[in-house]
Motif scaffolding. Structure first.
Motif: not given
Length: 490
Positions: A373-374, A378-383
């Motif tokens: 989930a973390r 992070d991927r959704v936030l562009g990480g």
């Protein structure tokens, strides 16, 4: 023997070029922003290292001292609007320092692109850097390469995961564009060969492998080498580069910040227009590697754990680049820690083997749902998310990537410190260590967090109730795995 300077020695191409230059008998100086990233590379003691960036005139002057050939192998993924104040300034500073030091040649690896058409911001900035060097007072060899195929390259990872994950590929129109990929070993051969060319050349050279393919053909060529069925590919006009990058971000480990410029650069045909380099660096007797040969070699190297460098090692924008301050230097910082320790009957060696193999396919020994989930957040936030994995299944070196972490320091057999590169309002580290204790071992684990502003403090408070599940579960599972391993050995 020639004295050469390599910038970008911690990157994908630079990290492979340095040992090749050393093998050819050259003396090498590396200019790097963070010297600690080279701590564990096998060639560290054979090169001179200067720490500094391209905006540091003093570091540039020191690095250029006595250098005959200077390699410029750095390139950011910044937008075109930043080129004037960033990329151009760095290139001009590098060229000026080279001229002042009496360097006889600059070698730059740029991107293959058509002429007379509008280029993507990524390709336009790479072309502009080449123009800076060609207009400078130092003769320059500017290579223009297309898609580089090799174990660990971002382009190869995109092709690989898109092909493996999707049995049917709805794709943008650029899958029908023609591209001319080149194997990373052939790129390195051209780079090393540039050192000993006698003529004072000041020009571009197109370089590419023997195959001209459509991107869709490259995907199905990978499928053949990987033993997968051919993938039906539908070219759809609705996929913009931005939308396509979201799709790539979803099904591959390549984050948006890298996927966007790569995809944007595929909007035009990218094929070699001249083979003039053959006059100066003749191709090998067996010829350059074909695309499928390059894929086959990349897959074999990954299976054998011989990936030298990877796109995963690229610096993440916004991530801290400095090591964790030592404990006495925490004065003045707001610091949150979660420290735990436990004794175990397992030997220190057994515990260490679990520590050093953490992450990637081996997981994090606690609540896989929470870690996943973390990673998705992070991927959704562009990480970068959790899917960068790790380069080798059981061995780590300083600077290596482990999912959302980077190895900041490793004292093999004793301690490992990981620095977080996930998107969060602050700076975070995870330390894992083991030492002998009686007939067993003492395992220590510590999470350290420097919050940034109110958001950083709220972030820690929100996660605090889950620490028992995540960090408590981790310490228990790591020691269980170590004790099980010790029992199996016994």
């Amino acid at each position: 023997m020639t004295r050469v300077l390599v910038t970008g020695a911690t990157g994908y191409i630079g990290g492979r070029l340095v040992p090749q230059l050393l093998q050819a008998g050259h003396e090498v100086t590396c200019l790097v922003r963070s010297e600690w990233k080279l701590t564990d590379v096998p060639w560290r003691d054979r090169v001179e290292v200067v720490e500094g960036d391209l905006s540091n005139a003093e570091a540039l002057q020191t690095a250029m001292d006595g250098v005959e050939v200077a390699f410029y192998l750095v390139h950011s993924m910044r937008a075109a609007r930043d080129f004037g104040e960033g990329e151009r300034h760095d290139a001009e500073s590098f060229a000026a320092a080279a001229a002042s030091a009496g360097v006889r040649r600059i070698v730059y690896l740029g991107g293959l692109h058509p002429s007379g058409v509008a280029l993507s911001p990524h390709l336009a900035s790479r072309a502009a850097v080449g123009e800076v060097f060609l207009a400078s007072d130092v003769p320059a060899i500017v290579y223009q390469a297309g898609i580089v195929i090799g174990s660990g390259s971002a382009s190869f990872e995109m092709i690989r995961h898109l092909t493996e994950v999707l049995p049917y590929m709805p794709a943008p129109r650029w899958v029908r564009n023609r591209v001319q990929p080149i194997a990373v070993r052939d790129v390195l051969r051209y780079l090393v060969g540039a050192v000993t060319i006698d003529e004072d050349l000041d020009r571009t050279f197109d370089i590419g492998g023997p195959d001209v393919l459509r991107y869709g053909q490259m995907m199905n060529g990978y499928a053949v080498e990987a033993g997968l069925p051919q993938r039906p590919i539908a070219s759809l006009p609705v996929f913009t580069p931005w939308l396509a990058s979201q799709w790539v971000n979803l099904v591959t480990p390549v984050p948006r910040r890298i996927a966007v410029p790569i995809i944007a650069s595929l909007q035009n045909d990218c094929v070699v227009h001249e083979h003039d380099i053959d006059r100066y660096i003749p191709p090998p007797e067996e010829g350059l590697l074909t695309y499928r040969e390059a894929v086959r070699l990349a897959l074999r190297r990954e299976r054998e754990g011989e990936v030298e460098t990877s796109w995963r090692g690229a610096t993440v924008p916004g991530a801290p680049s400095d090591p964790l301050p030592s404990d006495p230097d925490w004065t003045g910082h707001t610091v949150y820690t979660d420290a735990r320790e436990r004794r175990s009957a397992a030997s220190p060696a057994a515990v260490w083997s679990i520590i050093e193999s953490i992450g990637g396919e081996n997981g994090w020994y606690s609540s896989p749902i929470a870690w996943a989930a973390r990673g998705w957040i992070d991927r959704v936030l562009g990480g970068v998310g959790m899917r960068r994995g790790r380069r080798h299944p059981s061995r780590l070196n300083t600077g290596d990537v482990v999912d959302v972490w980077r190895v900041e320091s490793i004292d093999r057999g004793r301690s490992l410190r990981l620095r977080a590169e996930m998107r969060m309002p602050g700076r975070g580290w995870l330390e894992l260590g083991v030492e002998p204790s009686g007939e067993g071992s003492l395992y220590r684990q510590r999470a350290v967090y420097f919050p940034k502003g109110l958001a950083g403090r709220l972030y820690w408070a929100v996660l605090l109730p889950f620490h028992g599940i995540i960090f408590g579960g981790m310490i228990a599972s790591i020691l269980q795995a170590a004790e099980r391993s010790s029992g199996e050995r016994a």
